[in-house]
Design a protein around this motif. Structure first.
Motif, short mmCIF file in Angstrom:
data_model
loop_
_atom_site.label_atom_id
_atom_site.label_comp_id
_atom_site.label_asym_id
_atom_site.label_seq_id
_atom_site.Cartn_x
_atom_site.Cartn_y
_atom_site.Cartn_z
N GLY A 79 0.86 -1.05 0.02
CA GLY A 79 -0.09 -0.12 0.00
C GLY A 79 0.85 1.19 0.08
O GLY A 79 0.25 2.21 -0.61
N ASN A 80 1.92 1.21 0.56
CA ASN A 80 2.97 2.35 0.70
C ASN A 80 3.55 2.61 -0.68
O ASN A 80 4.27 3.65 -0.85
CB ASN A 80 3.89 2.25 1.80
N ILE A 81 3.74 1.54 -1.72
CA ILE A 81 4.43 1.87 -2.65
C ILE A 81 3.40 1.78 -3.90
O ILE A 81 3.28 2.68 -4.64
CB ILE A 81 5.54 0.62 -2.98
N ALA A 82 2.58 0.62 -4.14
CA ALA A 82 1.77 0.78 -5.14
C ALA A 82 0.39 1.59 -4.74
O ALA A 82 -0.25 1.93 -5.72
CB ALA A 82 1.23 -0.82 -5.17
N GLY A 83 -0.20 1.51 -3.46
CA GLY A 83 -1.40 2.04 -2.93
C GLY A 83 -1.34 3.61 -3.24
O GLY A 83 -2.42 4.27 -3.77
N VAL A 84 -0.25 3.99 -2.97
CA VAL A 84 -0.17 5.58 -3.14
C VAL A 84 -0.18 5.89 -4.34
O VAL A 84 -0.76 6.96 -4.75
CB VAL A 84 1.06 6.09 -2.31
N ALA A 85 0.44 5.31 -5.17
CA ALA A 85 0.53 5.40 -6.69
C ALA A 85 -0.92 5.33 -7.34
O ALA A 85 -1.06 6.21 -8.10
CB ALA A 85 1.53 4.48 -7.59
N VAL A 86 -1.53 4.44 -6.92
CA VAL A 86 -2.94 4.25 -7.39
C VAL A 86 -3.85 5.67 -6.84
O VAL A 86 -4.39 6.03 -7.78
CB VAL A 86 -3.54 2.78 -6.83
N ALA A 87 -3.53 5.96 -5.55
CA ALA A 87 -4.46 6.97 -5.29
C ALA A 87 -4.31 8.31 -6.06
O ALA A 87 -4.83 9.06 -6.23
CB ALA A 87 -4.00 7.13 -3.75
N ILE A 88 -2.82 8.38 -6.24
CA ILE A 88 -2.57 9.69 -7.04
C ILE A 88 -3.03 9.70 -8.63
O ILE A 88 -3.44 10.88 -8.90
CB ILE A 88 -0.83 9.90 -7.10
N THR A 89 -2.91 8.34 -9.08
CA THR A 89 -3.30 8.02 -10.35
C THR A 89 -4.94 8.56 -10.69
O THR A 89 -5.55 9.35 -11.40
CB THR A 89 -3.06 6.62 -10.95
N LEU A 90 -5.72 7.79 -9.59
CA LEU A 90 -7.13 7.93 -9.61
C LEU A 90 -7.63 9.27 -8.83
O LEU A 90 -8.85 9.72 -9.44
CB LEU A 90 -7.76 6.91 -8.76
#
Length: 476
Positions: A79-90
């Motif tokens: 979540g700290n690596i992929a999750g943050v990226a997803v949050a910024i993307t969406l």
């Protein structure tokens, strides 16, 4: 199978869809206000545990620091690596602001749930066990045993089984993509490592976390700080973008402020787990001088997870030129990986793979312990623990070698939603008790005590294990 997926889909919609996030936010704000902003007034004390390993005389006991690092290791993961990226993307850059906001609120919630877990912990052999299931039984009474069992079942299903399959899948995928290592070898390595650690019991788990977590967290933070220093002149503009997008002044994705808030709150809660009832299972294992002491310590794990680690990922992405606002066709891990490469070169993709490996190992052993703790609450038969250990090792291997198999564990998020609702209801009902022990802690501080000591005899109306609170304070 379709009807089962549909059922869990409805459960997910009823929890994460609209009810749970507002519930977590409102209760977090309530806890913050009524406790007198404990996450801010006790902020300095949170760091004492990192310097003072244990204030009790028993050197063999699990210290507050070890319990803290184990919970940090569990919270810090994909979540700290992929999750943050997803949050910024969406949700756009503004999602980062709302992740910070929910973390600050969640620090108070974490203090409440972990302090109560410490208060109602039980001495079993030479170790302590506690967590929401035991808190419900001993705090609310036998009439609520069914609620405690519901919580325990959901905890095993979501964390010990479902999320461990996903952890194995994440690290095997990263190793294959960046290093070309076949999934079966990564799966075998993870399975063997997991077995060695979890068969050593909670004390070995805590000792491993005490080593792994500082290495992985410090390494990742140092990498991010290097990138920030290389782009120091761009920091004010990035912070300005985060804030302006958070309030809809600068729209980066469709949905504006609403999308930023929804993604930031959701990803923040998934990452730091404050209010979900997972960390209290670990917090209860520590031998400390006062329940509030460990509650304060566990607040720091929320800060480290979101304010520190998640922010590192966010700045790595937003300071680079890989992220394109509004683009939704990129995988979260890939976005973080490509952003690192754009800053410091292709070697960083191997660094990220190692970081993901360490994050995953710490999360796997943390998730396993949550399952074991819940299982020992429901059954004292030691055979069941061995069955769970073998099953978890197999699940980790399966998740690594057969990525499509993780789709079988679609029930994980809905089950976590149920356990979060159960935990929050219990916290609300037991909040008056929390205020009593918090008042006791504050009064001792006011009287000049450096490390307040909990006297269980002052609370004869509570179902407290007196054996668990026979504290011999270490000489200063």
């Amino acid at each position: 199978m379709e009807w089962l997926e549909g059922l869990f889909g409805v459960i997910g919609d009823l929890t994460w869809g609209w009810a749970l996030i507002p519930f977590l936010v409102v209760l977090g704000l309530f806890f913050t206000l009524v406790t007198g902003f404990v996450q801010f007034t006790f902020f300095g004390r949170m760091f004492h545990v990192l310097l003072n390993k244990n204030q009790t005389a028993d050197k063999n006991a699990i210290s507050g620091r070890e319990a803290l690092l184990l919970s940090v290791g569990g919270r810090v993961g994909g979540g700290n690596i992929a999750g943050v990226a997803v949050a910024i993307t969406l949700g756009g850059p503004g999602a980062v602001f709302w992740m910070w906001a929910i973390a600050l609120v969640g620090m108070a919630t974490s203090l409440v749930e972990c302090s109560l877990a410490q208060l109602y912990k039980r001495k079993e052999g030479d170790e302590f066990r506690g967590g929401p299931a035991r808190t419900i039984i001993h705090g609310l009474g036998e009439d609520y045993r069914w609620l405690a069992y519901l919580y325990a079942v959901c905890l095993i299903a979501s964390f010990a089984i479902g999320f461990n399959a996903f952890q194995g899948n994440t690290v095997a995928g990263a190793a294959q993509d960046s290093m070309g290592i076949d999934r079966i070898w990564t799966g075998a390595l993870l399975a063997i490592g997991t077995g060695f650690i979890i068969y050593g019991g909670i004390k070995r788990i805590a000792k491993v976390a005490d080593v792994i977590v500082p290495i992985m967290a410090i390494g990742y933070v140092v990498m991010a700080l290097l990138i920030i220093l290389l782009n120091i002149t761009s920091i004010p503009a990035v912070i300005g973008t985060i804030i302006s997008n958070a309030f809809g002044w600068e729209e980066a994705v469709g949905g504006g402020m609403g999308a930023a808030m929804a993604q930031g709150l959701r990803r923040g809660l998934f990452s730091n787990e404050a209010g979900l009832g997972s960390a209290p299972n670990v917090a209860a294992t520590a031998e400390v001088t006062h329940p509030i002491s460990q509650g304060i310590t566990q607040s720091l794990s929320v800060f480290i997870d979101t304010i520190l680690i998640c922010s590192c990922t966010a700045f790595v992405i937003l300071l680079g030129d890989v992220y394109v606002p509004g683009a939704e066709d990129i995988d979260g891990v890939v976005l973080t990986q490509q952003s690192l490469v754009s800053h410091v070169g292709s070697w960083s993709q191997y660094f990220l793979t190692i970081a993901i490996l360490l994050f995953s190992i710490s999360s796997i052993i943390y998730n396993y312990y949550l399952g074991e703790n819940a299982l020992t609450f429901m059954s004292q038969n030691k055979v069941t623990v061995h069955i769970l250990r073998i099953f978890v090792i197999g699940i980790v291997f399966l998740g690594a070698v057969a990525p499509g198999a993780t789709s079988v564990f679609f029930f994980s998020d809905p089950m976590m939603g149920i356990l979060a609702i159960v935990n929050l209801l219990a916290l609300l009902m037991l909040f008056p008790t929390l205020i009593r022990i918090l008042t006791d802690y504050k009064e001792q501080l006011k009287a000049g005590a450096e490390h307040p000591v909990f006297d269980a005899s002052k609370f004869p109306d509570l179902d407290i294990d007196l054996e668990a609170w026979k504290i011999k304070k270490k000489e200063s």
